[in-house]
Motif scaffolding. Structure first.
Motif, PDB file in Angstrom:
ATOM      1  N   THR A 195       9.411  26.657  38.179  1.00  0.00           N
ATOM      2  CA  THR A 195       9.536  26.620  36.723  1.00  0.00           C
ATOM      3  C   THR A 195       9.687  25.208  36.166  1.00  0.00           C
ATOM      4  N   THR A 196      10.049  24.228  37.000  1.00  0.00           N
ATOM      5  CA  THR A 196      10.233  22.867  36.501  1.00  0.00           C
ATOM      6  C   THR A 196       9.933  21.860  37.603  1.00  0.00           C
ATOM      7  N   LEU A 197       9.354  20.710  37.197  1.00  0.00           N
ATOM      8  CA  LEU A 197       9.010  19.610  38.096  1.00  0.00           C
ATOM      9  C   LEU A 197       9.354  18.299  37.406  1.00  0.00           C
ATOM     10  N   LYS A 198       9.900  17.343  38.183  1.00  0.00           N
ATOM     11  CA  LYS A 198      10.178  16.013  37.650  1.00  0.00           C
ATOM     12  C   LYS A 198      10.017  14.976  38.755  1.00  0.00           C
ATOM     13  N   PHE A 199       9.339  13.854  38.419  1.00  0.00           N
ATOM     14  CA  PHE A 199       9.227  12.731  39.345  1.00  0.00           C
ATOM     15  C   PHE A 199      10.534  11.949  39.372  1.00  0.00           C
ATOM     16  N   TYR A 200      10.868  11.451  40.558  1.00  0.00           N
ATOM     17  CA  TYR A 200      12.065  10.621  40.716  1.00  0.00           C
ATOM     18  C   TYR A 200      11.789   9.258  40.084  1.00  0.00           C
TER      19      TYR A 200
ATOM     20  N   LYS B 241      21.893  22.998  46.495  1.00  0.00           N
ATOM     21  CA  LYS B 241      22.212  24.416  46.421  1.00  0.00           C
ATOM     22  C   LYS B 241      23.375  24.656  45.479  1.00  0.00           C
ATOM     23  N   ALA B 242      23.281  25.772  44.775  1.00  0.00           N
ATOM     24  CA  ALA B 242      24.349  26.193  43.865  1.00  0.00           C
ATOM     25  C   ALA B 242      24.337  27.715  43.789  1.00  0.00           C
ATOM     26  N   THR B 243      25.413  28.263  43.283  1.00  0.00           N
ATOM     27  CA  THR B 243      25.519  29.719  43.140  1.00  0.00           C
ATOM     28  C   THR B 243      24.824  30.138  41.842  1.00  0.00           C
ATOM     29  N   ILE B 244      23.520  30.080  41.891  1.00  0.00           N
ATOM     30  CA  ILE B 244      22.705  30.406  40.720  1.00  0.00           C
ATOM     31  C   ILE B 244      21.528  31.256  41.189  1.00  0.00           C
ATOM     32  N   GLN B 245      20.769  31.767  40.240  1.00  0.00           N
ATOM     33  CA  GLN B 245      19.569  32.528  40.557  1.00  0.00           C
ATOM     34  C   GLN B 245      18.290  31.815  40.136  1.00  0.00           C
ATOM     35  N   GLN B 246      18.382  30.947  39.146  1.00  0.00           N
ATOM     36  CA  GLN B 246      17.178  30.303  38.631  1.00  0.00           C
ATOM     37  C   GLN B 246      17.519  28.961  38.008  1.00  0.00           C
ATOM     38  N   THR B 247      16.653  27.981  38.225  1.00  0.00           N
ATOM     39  CA  THR B 247      16.744  26.682  37.569  1.00  0.00           C
ATOM     40  C   THR B 247      15.748  26.645  36.423  1.00  0.00           C
ATOM     41  N   LEU B 248      16.237  26.343  35.224  1.00  0.00           N
ATOM     42  CA  LEU B 248      15.394  26.365  34.033  1.00  0.00           C
ATOM     43  C   LEU B 248      14.780  25.005  33.725  1.00  0.00           C
ATOM     44  N   ASP B 249      15.549  23.910  33.901  1.00  0.00           N
ATOM     45  CA  ASP B 249      15.034  22.587  33.580  1.00  0.00           C
ATOM     46  C   ASP B 249      15.815  21.541  34.351  1.00  0.00           C
ATOM     47  N   ILE B 250      15.201  20.359  34.493  1.00  0.00           N
ATOM     48  CA  ILE B 250      15.798  19.235  35.205  1.00  0.00           C
ATOM     49  C   ILE B 250      15.665  18.003  34.335  1.00  0.00           C
ATOM     50  N   LEU B 251      16.727  17.188  34.282  1.00  0.00           N
ATOM     51  CA  LEU B 251      16.711  15.956  33.484  1.00  0.00           C
ATOM     52  C   LEU B 251      17.404  14.850  34.265  1.00  0.00           C
ATOM     53  N   PHE B 252      16.704  13.722  34.503  1.00  0.00           N
ATOM     54  CA  PHE B 252      17.281  12.589  35.220  1.00  0.00           C
ATOM     55  C   PHE B 252      18.066  11.708  34.257  1.00  0.00           C
ATOM     56  N   LEU B 253      19.215  11.203  34.745  1.00  0.00           N
ATOM     57  CA  LEU B 253      20.079  10.293  33.988  1.00  0.00           C
ATOM     58  C   LEU B 253      20.322   9.032  34.810  1.00  0.00           C
ATOM     59  N   GLN B 254      20.823   8.002  34.129  1.00  0.00           N
ATOM     60  CA  GLN B 254      21.248   6.761  34.797  1.00  0.00           C
ATOM     61  C   GLN B 254      20.155   6.204  35.710  1.00  0.00           C
ATOM     62  N   GLU B 255      18.921   6.196  35.180  1.00  0.00           N
ATOM     63  CA  GLU B 255      17.768   5.659  35.917  1.00  0.00           C
ATOM     64  C   GLU B 255      17.519   6.375  37.237  1.00  0.00           C
ATOM     65  N   GLY B 256      17.938   7.613  37.328  1.00  0.00           N
ATOM     66  CA  GLY B 256      17.611   8.413  38.496  1.00  0.00           C
ATOM     67  C   GLY B 256      18.725   8.618  39.487  1.00  0.00           C
TER      68      GLY B 256
END
Length: 539
Positions: A332-337, A368-383
């Motif tokens: 559902t989401t992709l982000k380059f480092y 890993k986390a106690t979740i079922q789905q990742t909706l979005d990813i956002l990088f901070l502090q220059e990665g």
């Protein structure tokens, strides 16, 4: 008063039960019935009686006296044909001459459905403007199941079969009709569009003009000006056959006339959304919906992930796939480092996010986390850190809705950032301030600090739109003075970043607007996409 002789007159109980429709005469002296079919003068097919003049009746009467056995009129079944039937089908006279047979390859009376052009390429208005034969000679379909004298063979003669072929509309499946209508409209407005290859085949190289767009060139060397509120639609792009999930301008400013769009129709497309509004290339590399795709920072590659668990990195200049992998879950989401463009992070319908290295084609790290789905990813502090938005909020707890991670150690920095019991389908970083935005299912945009402990602002809240379970995106303008978001009712809303007041509302789409993005160079260009499958470029 001139006397009229009725040649054939039978008592028909069916015709008496029906209400007769009064006909009207046209300029040619022909009579029209209620169906609008013009008929020759002297014949009344609505009542089923053939009327002739006195002289014709007398001549017919003398012919009966000469040889009543051979020239006796046959009994005709009247009132059984359809209202639009032609005379030759209502009154079937015995014919002694052999039937005329025409070859099936050629049609002496071509119709709209037997011409060389497909049926979908013949507009209805054009069909009405074509020259039509007189109504008594134009083939019509009538039913004679109960008429024994009119019964012919199982398939009838070739001439009658051809008449039925000309007037019967061939059945076309609904999916094929929609595809033909869409291709006709696209070719009419934009010209022929390059289609993507079949699944598994290498796409054709993308032909991009070496020169910079004349609209973008004046803004490359100047400082970005204040963002203007768009008012008009520059292009309306409607080539996708499914909901459009996301859109993104090319990050290289000299090539930022190109727009990337992903769709549930298993494809992603690249458009020239500034100069011409045409589709440059269609990529069909996935077997299921393409939920996420990203431009590489160099602007020459596209990273895509779909519901078929597949990951592909495609070189646009050569059309080859530089990387392919299987994530093990729907993406559902992709982000380059940001620090190393050979590494990217992906998440989806899984409790784990994975970091991949393109050079080795392997997973280098897991989160890993106690979740079922990742909706979005956002990088901070220059990665060095990143945020993940999940669907972990419940009625009793709101922790793990937004989780802060350390990228190198895979450790959780904080999982209690957002304390309200709403999920956040999308995240966006402000270009100048150390803050980020979170789209919430509570129908408002929440503002957070981008540094630890990531506190939420209680004074500033951007509300007035609807989310209603859609993955509605949000974004800041390149100057940072405006915020834009879609809405489940199709609207596009813009807010002032400082005052949180609404700056503008656009009635953008008929279905939910799920993606909005400002052009990185042009001050007043905005792209939006909807669940209805269309994309609009505003200026």
């Amino acid at each position: 008063m001139s006397s009229m002789a009725s040649l054939v007159s039978y008592d028909d109980s069916d015709s008496e039960a029906e209400t007769e429709t009064v006909g009207s005469f046209n300029a040619a002296g022909q009579m029209k019935d209620a169906s609008g079919v013009a008929e020759p003068p002297g014949q009344d097919f609505a009542s089923g009686i053939l009327v002739r003049t006195k002289e014709e009746a007398q001549s017919t009467k003398h012919s009966f006296r000469e040889d009543p056995g051979s020239h006796r009129l046959p009994l005709a079944r009247l009132g059984k044909g359809g209202w639009g039937s032609c005379p030759s089908q209502r009154l079937q006279w015995p014919r002694k001459e052999p039937e005329v047979t025409f070859p099936t390859s050629e049609s002496s009376h071509p119709s709209l459905w037997t011409t060389g052009a497909p049926a979908s390429h013949m507009p209805l208005a054009a069909a009405h403007l074509k020259q039509v034969k007189p109504s008594w000679d134009f083939p019509k379909l009538s039913f004679h199941a109960q008429s024994k004298p009119e019964t012919i063979g199982k398939n009838g003669t070739s001439f009658q079969r051809k008449r039925r072929e000309d007037c019967v509309v061939p059945y076309t499946p609904k999916r094929l009709r929609q595809q033909q209508a869409l291709s006709t409209e696209t070719c009419k407005n934009k010209g022929a569009e390059p289609q993507g290859p079949s699944v598994g085949c290498a796409p054709a190289p993308l032909c991009v003009a070496p020169r910079v767009s004349e609209f973008i060139q004046p803004y490359l060397d100047s400082q970005y000006k204040e963002t203007k509120v768009p008012r008009k639609v520059l292009f309306h792009l409607r080539s996708h056959r499914g909901p459009v999930n996301s859109i993104q301008w090319c990050p290289v400013l000299s090539k930022s006339h190109m727009l990337l769009s992903t769709s549930m129709d298993k494809t992603y497309k690249i458009w020239n959304a500034v100069d011409s509004g045409c589709c440059l290339q269609t990529y069909s590399l996935h077997n299921e919906a393409v939920r996420a795709a990203q431009w590489s920072p160099c602007g020459r590659r596209i990273l895509s992930g779909g519901f078929d668990f597949a990951l592909h990195l495609t070189d646009l200049e050569t059309g080859t796939q530089l990387f392919s992998g299987q994530s093990g879950f729907r993406i559902t989401t992709l982000k380059f480092y940001p620090k190393d463009h050979n590494i990217f992070l992906c998440g989806g319908f899984s409790s784990e996010m994975k970091a991949w290295d393109i050079r080795t084609g392997k997973v280098v790290r897991g989160y890993k986390a106690t979740i079922q789905q990742t909706l979005d990813i956002l990088f901070l502090q220059e990665g060095s850190e990143f945020l993940s938005s999940t669907d972990a909020s419940t009625r009793d707890s709101a922790d793990r809705t937004i989780i802060a991670w350390d990228f190198r150690t895979s450790a959780k920095i904080s999982n209690q950032i957002f304390h309200e019991r709403y999920t956040c389908p999308s995240l966006a970083l402000h270009p100048r301030e150390p803050v980020f935005l979170a789209q919430t299912n509570g129908n408002y945009l929440a503002l957070f600090s981008a540094v630890w402990p990531y506190r939420m602002s209680r004074r500033r809240r951007y509300e007035g739109h609807k989310v209603e379970g859609y993955s509605v995106g949000c974004e800041c303008s390149p100057g940072g003075d405006l915020l834009v978001t879609g809405s489940a009712d199709g609207r596009v809303l813009m807010y002032s970043f400082r005052t949180a007041s609404r700056a503008c509302t656009l009635q953008g789409h008929t279905q939910a607007c799920v993606g909005t993005t400002y052009h990185p160079v042009l001050p007043s260009v905005l792209a939006t996409c909807s669940w209805g499958g269309d994309i609009k470029i505003w200026h």
